[in-house]
Design an enzyme around this catalytic site. Structure first.
Site, PDB file in Angstrom:
ATOM      1  N   LYS A 141       0.863  -1.183   0.000  1.00 33.56           N
ATOM      2  CA  LYS A 141       0.000   0.000   0.000  1.00 33.56           C
ATOM      3  C   LYS A 141       0.893   1.224   0.000  1.00 33.56           C
ATOM      4  O   LYS A 141       2.043   1.156   0.422  1.00 33.56           O
ATOM      5  CB  LYS A 141      -0.879   0.021   1.261  1.00 33.56           C
TER       6      LYS A 141
HETATM    7  N1  GLU Z   1      -7.170  -0.241  -3.165  1.00 33.85           N
HETATM    8  C1  GLU Z   1      -7.919  -1.408  -3.474  1.00 33.85           C
HETATM    9  C2  GLU Z   1      -7.987  -2.349  -2.284  1.00 33.85           C
HETATM   10  O1  GLU Z   1      -7.877  -1.921  -1.147  1.00 33.85           O
HETATM   11  C3  GLU Z   1      -7.432  -2.083  -4.760  1.00 33.85           C
HETATM   12  C4  GLU Z   1      -6.005  -2.485  -4.779  1.00 33.85           C
HETATM   13  C5  GLU Z   1      -5.551  -2.968  -6.169  1.00 33.85           C
HETATM   14  O2  GLU Z   1      -6.348  -2.999  -7.086  1.00 33.85           O
HETATM   15  O3  GLU Z   1      -4.354  -3.282  -6.269  1.00 33.85           O
HETATM   16  O4  GLU Z   1      -8.230  -3.512  -2.397  1.00 33.85           O
END
Ligand code: GLU
Length: 549
Positions: free
Chosen positions: A239
């Protein structure tokens, strides 16, 4: 629009000086100040004892306390709250000594303008957070507690437990960012965290939000690891984020921020290394700028470095609505299992952004009556049902739900406690807590947001027989279609919308059933079962790979 509030305590006995500071704070542009003014140290300390103060603005020479002692007494009572000293020219040496003793900054009264005052206060808060609170976030505590609970119940190898409790890699950057109309350059904090590198490249979104810190990003990276493993995607969790409030930013500002942040973390990301995607505060445009910045650096186009891009740049059909669609697939499976007829159900949805609005849309297509939705400005309640089409149209025109005519305005807190069949928190973390869990009145809780339910609330909801679709399962549709986008990019495939939705449906349903089976077999709640499914897979991979050297 200023959306951040800074709760300030002004301790100043000179009426003229106090009035000057208050008027400068009132003119602040990027944030709003909520100021409590007192004129003695005793009154200041009494106010601090009640809590809820972000910063102290302190005059050192007060009727009931003099010089450095004034600062020392504040520091002793509230060691974690930043203190900005307000000084006259004649007392500058004294103010300097207070800074040496731990005050965050001093400002010379009569020589500061509103922008400088606002910025010094914001930076004082930033520095205090950076020094003391990077890891210490409620979200990181929640992610670790959830993990430790699952680890205990599955009797996890102690070496693996220690290994998974913290991320494998974390990069913290600070970088300059120029606003459109301000002359000053802001220095902002950014993060990219990779939790598990065992499963393949790492994967996870980038969020722009004023609460982002190392702990929050690490919690989100950890949840991405469990989520990807549960969905059997060949990724570890990651993240990223930048600690800014982007709501008032122009497109130009967003673009400058994104491009500079990308160059700061460019060594960490890459189509075989770590692949960002949208999250709170970011969207497909942000992904296009990341892709462009990365491609400019390497000298050729690399669409696969991010997912959630615009379709014309190699984005996947169906990615934008994938998280919401996945939530609804999971709700359909849960409803079948619980014997609930969706066409006779009501739903309440917290959040009307990319996730919440799509959940509302797809649930309405299933015949569910949407009785309440909300965003940052308000909740809207209509027991006869809201028209999702009208809500979408209203938001397209007015940006926010505030003022929507076809329902009663309610608060986000009231919304969560409405009686309904399906409650979908699809906005912020930490919404269902020890405080409100006893009053939640849904049958099925579908977590579109990451981390909306605290550990204590989880137990209360489970005891009350509320069926929970945990975040790592319910909102995994986003990263699943991100995976499809990445596969299409690396292999130069183009899948149709039907293919995407069909594959997403199968993966969501398989994950729902493997979680349900584990929960029934081992008598676990759905969240613990989902986490154990994910942790178990990562554990097997770690043990097979062994340790180098
Ligand atoms: N931000 C989204 C999540 O928390 C998607 C992450 C992604 O597509 O890599 O799952």
């Amino acid at each position: 629009m200023a959306t951040s509030f800074i709760r300030s305590l002004l301790i100043e006995d000179n009426v003229v000086h106090a009035r000057l500071i208050l008027s400068l704070l009132e003119k602040a542009e990027a944030v709003s100040f909520d100021v409590v003014h007192v004129d003695t140290l005793a009154a200041g300390l009494a106010r601090l004892e009640r809590g809820d103060i972000d910063v102290v603005l302190l005059d050192l020479v007060l009727p009931d306390s003099q010089e450095l002692d004034t600062f020392m007494r504040v520091r002793a009572d509230v060691p974690d709250i930043p203190v900005v000293i307000l000084t006259g020219l004649e007392d500058i040496n004294l103010a300097g000594r207070a800074v040496e003793a731990g005050a965050q900054a001093y400002l010379v009264k009569g020589q500061i303008n509103s922008a400088q005052l606002e910025r010094s206060i914001r930076y004082a808060i930033e520095r205090t957070r950076a020094q003391s609170g990077e890891w210490d976030s409620p979200m990181f505590r929640l992610a670790q507690q959830q993990f430790l609970k699952a680890a205990q119940l599955m009797n996890l190898d102690d070496n693996i437990r220690q290994r998974l409790l913290f991320p494998q890699r974390a990069q913290v950057v600070t970088f300059p960012f120029r606003r459109d109309k301000h002359e000053q350059v802001e220095t902002v904090f950014g993060y990219r965290v990779q939790h598990v590198l065992t499963m393949g490249p790492t994967k996870g979104g980038i969020r722009y939000h004023q609460d982002v810190n190392l702990g929050e990003v690490s919690a989100l990276a950890m949840w991405m690891s469990w989520k990807c493993a549960l969905m059997q995607l060949p990724y570890g969790g990651a993240k990223g984020g930048v600690r800014v409030d982007p709501t008032g930013f122009s497109r130009k500002e967003l673009q400058r921020l994104t491009r500079r942040f990308t160059s700061e973390i460019i060594g960490m990301i890459g189509p075989d290394k770590d692949i960002p995607a949208p999250d709170m505060g970011t969207d497909e445009n942000v992904m296009a700028w990341i892709m462009d910045t990365y491609s400019q650096q390497v000298g050729y186009s690399v669409p696969e470095v991010v997912t959630g891009k615009p379709v014309v740049l190699g984005g996947s059909l169906g990615r934008k609505e994938a998280t919401g669609r996945g939530v609804v697939y999971a709700i359909e499976d849960a409803a079948k299992h619980l014997g609930m007829k969706l066409s006779q159900c009501t739903a309440v949805i917290q959040g009307f952004g990319n996730v919440g609005s799509h959940v509302a849309r797809f649930l309405a297509e299933d015949g569910v009556k949407i009785i309440a939705v909300s965003d940052a400005t308000t909740g809207i309640y209509n027991p006869h049902g809201l028209s999702v089409g009208s809500l979408l149209e209203y938001v397209r025109e007015h940006r926010f739900l505030e003022g929507f005519p076809d329902g009663e305005a309610i608060s986000n807190a009231e919304l969560l406690e409405l009686p309904c069949d399906i409650l979908a928190p699809a906005a912020l973390q930490n919404q269902i807590t020890l405080d409100n869990a006893p009053r939640i009145k849904c049958k099925l809780l579908a977590e579109g947001a990451n981390g909306p339910t605290s550990l204590e609330a989880d137990e209360i909801l489970n005891d009350r027989g509320i069926f929970i679709l945990p975040d790592v399962l319910a909102n995994a549709g986003g990263v699943t279609v991100s995976y499809f986008e990445w596969v299409q990019g690396t292999q130069n495939y183009m899948w149709s919308h039907e293919e995407i939705n069909g594959r997403l449906h199968k993966i969501m349903t398989d994950a729902f059933h493997s979680t349900l089976q584990r929960s029934q077999r081992d008598h676990l709640d759905m969240r613990t079962a989902a986490l154990i499914e994910g942790i178990d897979r990562i554990t097997q991979a770690k043990l097979l790979r062994g340790i180098f050297p």
